[in-house]
Scaffold this motif. Structure first.
Motif, PDB file in Angstrom:
ATOM      1  N   ALA A  46     -47.709  99.877 -62.158  1.00 39.56           N
ATOM      2  CA  ALA A  46     -48.460 100.233 -63.368  1.00 39.56           C
ATOM      3  C   ALA A  46     -47.643 100.058 -64.640  1.00 39.56           C
ATOM      4  CB  ALA A  46     -48.958 101.678 -63.265  1.00 39.56           C
ATOM      5  N   PHE A  47     -46.330 100.294 -64.561  1.00 39.61           N
ATOM      6  CA  PHE A  47     -45.537 100.344 -65.785  1.00 39.61           C
ATOM      7  C   PHE A  47     -44.559  99.194 -65.959  1.00 39.61           C
ATOM      8  CE2 PHE A  47     -46.672 104.818 -64.977  1.00 39.61           C
ATOM      9  CZ  PHE A  47     -47.363 105.066 -66.146  1.00 39.61           C
ATOM     10  N   VAL A  48     -43.946  98.726 -64.875  1.00 41.47           N
ATOM     11  CA  VAL A  48     -42.957  97.654 -65.015  1.00 41.47           C
ATOM     12  C   VAL A  48     -43.554  96.384 -65.625  1.00 41.47           C
ATOM     13  CG1 VAL A  48     -41.406  96.112 -63.742  1.00 41.47           C
ATOM     14  CG2 VAL A  48     -41.454  98.553 -63.209  1.00 41.47           C
ATOM     15  N   PRO A  49     -44.767  95.938 -65.213  1.00 37.60           N
ATOM     16  CA  PRO A  49     -45.329  94.736 -65.846  1.00 37.60           C
ATOM     17  C   PRO A  49     -45.534  94.890 -67.357  1.00 37.60           C
ATOM     18  CG  PRO A  49     -46.477  95.212 -63.806  1.00 37.60           C
ATOM     19  CD  PRO A  49     -45.602  96.400 -64.086  1.00 37.60           C
ATOM     20  N   GLY A  50     -45.685  96.131 -67.825  1.00 38.44           N
ATOM     21  CA  GLY A  50     -45.867  96.350 -69.258  1.00 38.44           C
ATOM     22  C   GLY A  50     -44.621  96.126 -70.078  1.00 38.44           C
ATOM     23  N   GLY A 166     -54.450 110.243 -65.096  1.00 37.91           N
ATOM     24  CA  GLY A 166     -54.576 110.694 -66.473  1.00 37.91           C
ATOM     25  C   GLY A 166     -53.244 110.726 -67.189  1.00 37.91           C
ATOM     26  N   VAL A 167     -52.218 111.270 -66.538  1.00 35.72           N
ATOM     27  CA  VAL A 167     -50.889 111.372 -67.153  1.00 35.72           C
ATOM     28  C   VAL A 167     -50.318 109.988 -67.467  1.00 35.72           C
ATOM     29  CG1 VAL A 167     -48.496 112.068 -66.721  1.00 35.72           C
ATOM     30  CG2 VAL A 167     -50.362 113.616 -66.141  1.00 35.72           C
ATOM     31  N   ALA A 168     -50.667 109.001 -66.638  1.00 32.01           N
ATOM     32  CA  ALA A 168     -50.157 107.642 -66.859  1.00 32.01           C
ATOM     33  C   ALA A 168     -50.557 107.097 -68.220  1.00 32.01           C
ATOM     34  CB  ALA A 168     -50.667 106.712 -65.753  1.00 32.01           C
ATOM     35  N   HIS A 169     -51.646 107.610 -68.791  1.00 35.30           N
ATOM     36  CA  HIS A 169     -52.108 107.114 -70.086  1.00 35.30           C
ATOM     37  C   HIS A 169     -51.259 107.620 -71.250  1.00 35.30           C
ATOM     38  CE1 HIS A 169     -55.595 106.120 -67.605  1.00 35.30           C
ATOM     39  NE2 HIS A 169     -55.938 105.273 -68.553  1.00 35.30           N
ATOM     40  N   LEU A 170     -50.292 108.503 -70.961  1.00 40.68           N
ATOM     41  CA  LEU A 170     -49.343 108.893 -71.999  1.00 40.68           C
ATOM     42  C   LEU A 170     -48.519 107.687 -72.458  1.00 40.68           C
ATOM     43  CD1 LEU A 170     -48.013 112.315 -70.625  1.00 40.68           C
ATOM     44  CD2 LEU A 170     -49.429 111.976 -72.656  1.00 40.68           C
ATOM     45  N   SER A 171     -48.472 106.667 -71.628  1.00 43.37           N
ATOM     46  CA  SER A 171     -47.724 105.455 -71.989  1.00 43.37           C
ATOM     47  C   SER A 171     -48.289 104.790 -73.238  1.00 43.37           C
ATOM     48  CB  SER A 171     -47.728 104.458 -70.833  1.00 43.37           C
ATOM     49  OG  SER A 171     -49.055 104.058 -70.517  1.00 43.37           O
ATOM     50  N   ASN A 172     -49.547 105.104 -73.574  1.00 39.89           N
ATOM     51  CA  ASN A 172     -50.148 104.512 -74.771  1.00 39.89           C
ATOM     52  C   ASN A 172     -49.496 105.019 -76.049  1.00 39.89           C
ATOM     53  OD1 ASN A 172     -51.995 102.910 -73.373  1.00 39.89           O
ATOM     54  ND2 ASN A 172     -53.501 104.547 -73.261  1.00 39.89           N
ATOM     55  N   VAL A 182     -54.313 110.083 -77.698  1.00 38.70           N
ATOM     56  CA  VAL A 182     -53.767 109.844 -76.359  1.00 38.70           C
ATOM     57  C   VAL A 182     -54.000 111.056 -75.458  1.00 38.70           C
ATOM     58  CG1 VAL A 182     -51.644 109.486 -75.053  1.00 38.70           C
ATOM     59  CG2 VAL A 182     -52.061 108.161 -77.117  1.00 38.70           C
ATOM     60  N   LEU A 183     -53.803 112.266 -75.989  1.00 42.00           N
ATOM     61  CA  LEU A 183     -54.045 113.476 -75.190  1.00 42.00           C
ATOM     62  C   LEU A 183     -55.512 113.577 -74.799  1.00 42.00           C
ATOM     63  CD1 LEU A 183     -51.828 116.142 -77.002  1.00 42.00           C
ATOM     64  CD2 LEU A 183     -51.384 114.977 -74.835  1.00 42.00           C
ATOM     65  N   PHE A 184     -56.396 113.218 -75.729  1.00 41.20           N
ATOM     66  CA  PHE A 184     -57.825 113.199 -75.420  1.00 41.20           C
ATOM     67  C   PHE A 184     -58.117 112.203 -74.311  1.00 41.20           C
ATOM     68  CE2 PHE A 184     -62.010 111.200 -76.288  1.00 41.20           C
ATOM     69  CZ  PHE A 184     -62.815 112.298 -76.019  1.00 41.20           C
ATOM     70  N   GLN A 185     -57.471 111.040 -74.397  1.00 37.97           N
ATOM     71  CA  GLN A 185     -57.667 110.011 -73.372  1.00 37.97           C
ATOM     72  C   GLN A 185     -57.157 110.493 -72.015  1.00 37.97           C
ATOM     73  OE1 GLN A 185     -55.287 106.465 -73.536  1.00 37.97           O
ATOM     74  NE2 GLN A 185     -57.004 105.162 -72.944  1.00 37.97           N
ATOM     75  N   CYS A 186     -56.011 111.169 -72.008  1.00 38.92           N
ATOM     76  CA  CYS A 186     -55.465 111.688 -70.754  1.00 38.92           C
ATOM     77  C   CYS A 186     -56.431 112.665 -70.093  1.00 38.92           C
ATOM     78  CB  CYS A 186     -54.115 112.375 -71.000  1.00 38.92           C
ATOM     79  SG  CYS A 186     -52.772 111.247 -71.418  1.00 38.92           S
ATOM     80  N   CYS A 187     -57.048 113.511 -70.918  1.00 44.27           N
ATOM     81  CA  CYS A 187     -57.978 114.516 -70.378  1.00 44.27           C
ATOM     82  C   CYS A 187     -59.224 113.864 -69.796  1.00 44.27           C
ATOM     83  CB  CYS A 187     -58.372 115.513 -71.476  1.00 44.27           C
ATOM     84  SG  CYS A 187     -57.037 116.601 -72.004  1.00 44.27           S
ATOM     85  N   TYR A 188     -59.833 112.943 -70.544  1.00 45.59           N
ATOM     86  CA  TYR A 188     -61.094 112.402 -70.027  1.00 45.59           C
ATOM     87  C   TYR A 188     -60.874 111.393 -68.905  1.00 45.59           C
ATOM     88  CZ  TYR A 188     -61.343 107.887 -72.665  1.00 45.59           C
ATOM     89  OH  TYR A 188     -61.155 106.635 -73.152  1.00 45.59           O
ATOM     90  N   THR A 189     -59.709 110.728 -68.881  1.00 46.04           N
ATOM     91  CA  THR A 189     -59.449 109.837 -67.744  1.00 46.04           C
ATOM     92  C   THR A 189     -59.134 110.637 -66.476  1.00 46.04           C
ATOM     93  OG1 THR A 189     -57.164 109.607 -68.555  1.00 46.04           O
ATOM     94  CG2 THR A 189     -58.702 107.831 -69.067  1.00 46.04           C
ATOM     95  N   THR A 221     -62.557 101.189 -76.353  1.00 50.18           N
ATOM     96  CA  THR A 221     -61.425 100.300 -76.602  1.00 50.18           C
ATOM     97  C   THR A 221     -60.593 100.752 -77.798  1.00 50.18           C
ATOM     98  OG1 THR A 221     -62.963  98.869 -77.812  1.00 50.18           O
ATOM     99  CG2 THR A 221     -62.405  98.236 -75.568  1.00 50.18           C
ATOM    100  N   LEU A 222     -61.086 101.687 -78.572  1.00 49.15           N
ATOM    101  CA  LEU A 222     -60.291 102.236 -79.658  1.00 49.15           C
ATOM    102  C   LEU A 222     -59.026 102.881 -79.131  1.00 49.15           C
ATOM    103  CD1 LEU A 222     -60.048 103.014 -82.697  1.00 49.15           C
ATOM    104  CD2 LEU A 222     -61.208 105.137 -82.115  1.00 49.15           C
ATOM    105  N   PHE A 223     -59.099 103.419 -77.896  1.00 50.19           N
ATOM    106  CA  PHE A 223     -57.963 104.161 -77.333  1.00 50.19           C
ATOM    107  C   PHE A 223     -57.157 103.342 -76.361  1.00 50.19           C
ATOM    108  CE2 PHE A 223     -61.279 107.644 -77.881  1.00 50.19           C
ATOM    109  CZ  PHE A 223     -60.852 107.927 -79.161  1.00 50.19           C
ATOM    110  N   ILE A 224     -57.542 102.113 -76.100  1.00 44.95           N
ATOM    111  CA  ILE A 224     -56.828 101.309 -75.103  1.00 44.95           C
ATOM    112  C   ILE A 224     -55.600 100.664 -75.759  1.00 44.95           C
ATOM    113  CG2 ILE A 224     -57.001  99.361 -73.538  1.00 44.95           C
ATOM    114  CD1 ILE A 224     -58.644 101.793 -72.742  1.00 44.95           C
TER     115      ILE A 224
END
Length: 224
Positions: A46-50, A166-172, A182-189, A221-224
C-alpha cells in the motif's frame, strides 16, 4: 564428511526446486504468523509504491495500483487461503446489496466534496479496485486466520481490517491535504470498510466492495 555430503544432497539442484521450497516456506510462515505477515504485506504493497515520486500517469497507475492489486490477489490465494472464486460473479448482486449502506457515505461525499474530471477519475477507479484487493481480499483472510480460534473471529477480522484501512488514509497528510479533511476521510473509510468487509464475509464476492468503493472514491475526489 558424510554429514556435509548429506547437506549437499538436500540443496535443490534446479531453480524450480529452490523456488518451490521458498514458496512452501513463505506459505508455512504466513499460516503460522498470519497477523504479522498480512499486515506487513499490506503496508509494503500500500505504501512503498507511493514512494516513487512524480511519474507519468500511466506509470503511476501500474506501479501504485495495478501491480500491488495483482500481487495482493496472488498472496491472498497462495498464502492466506482466500478462495479462488473471490470474484464471485454468481454472488455479485448479493455482495452489492450487503454493501449498499455505503451509498449513504457516497451522498455525504456529494454534499461536502467536489467531483473532479480527468486523471482523478482514472486513479479513483484504479485505487478502488486496488484497495479492495489489498484490504478485503488479502488482509481480511489473513486476519481471519489469526482470529479463527477466537470467539466471533471473522467479525474481529472485519473490524480490525477496516480500522487499518481507515488509518492508512492518514498518508494523505503527506500530500498536503488538511488535517480535518484527512481525519474525516479516515472515519468514513473505516465505517465504509466495515460495511464492505462484512458484505464480502457474507457473500464471498468482492464485486460489491469494488463497485461501492469506486463510487465512494468518485464522489469524494476532493479528499483523494
Amino acid at each position: 564428511m558424510k554429514r556435509w555430503k548429506r547437506k549437499l544432497q538436500q540443496v535443490p539442484r534446479k531453480p524450480e526446486d529452490m523456488m518451490r521450497k521458498v514458496f512452501f516456506f513463505l506459505q508455512e510462515y504466513c499460516h503460522r504468523e498470519p497477523m504479522f505477515s498480512g499486515v506487513l504485506l499490506y503496508v509494503l504493497l500500500a505504501f512503498v509504491p507511493g514512494l516513487t515520486g512524480n511519474v507519468p500517469l500511466g506509470v503511476m497507475c501500474i506501479i501504485r495500483y495495478i501491480l500491488p492489486g495483482l500481487l495482493a490477489a496472488a498472496a491472498a490465494v497462495a498464502f492466506f487461503d482466500a478462495p479462488r472464486s473471490f470474484s464471485g460473479f454468481r454472488n455479485c448482486a448479493k455482495s452489492v446489496l450487503w454493501s449498499s449502506p455505503v451509498a449513504i457515505l457516497c451522498v455525504v461525499n456529494v454534499v461536502v466534496g467536489e467531483f473532479s474530471p480527468g486523471s482523478q477519475v482514472v486513479t479513483s477507479v484504479l485505487a478502488g479496485v486496488s484497495e479492495e484487493f489489498l484490504c478485503r481480499l488479502m488482509l481480511f483472510p489473513a486476519l481471519s486466520l489469526y482470529f479463527r480460534d477466537k470467539e466471533q473471529g471473522e467479525l474481529r477480522a472485519v473490524l480490525f481490517s477496516s480500522l487499518l484501512f481507515g488509518v492508512a488514509h492518514l498518508s494523505n497528510l503527506g500530500g498536503g491535504a488538511g488535517v480535518t479533511k484527512v481525519l474525516f476521510q479516515c472515519c468514513y473509510t473505516t465505517l465504509g470498510g466495515i460495511v464492505i468487509a462484512n458484505g464480502y464475509r457474507k457473500s464471498g464476492s468482492i464485486c460489491g466492495g469494488i463497485f461501492w468503493l469506486v463510487l465512494l472514491n468518485l464522489t469524494g475526489t476532493l479528499f483523494i
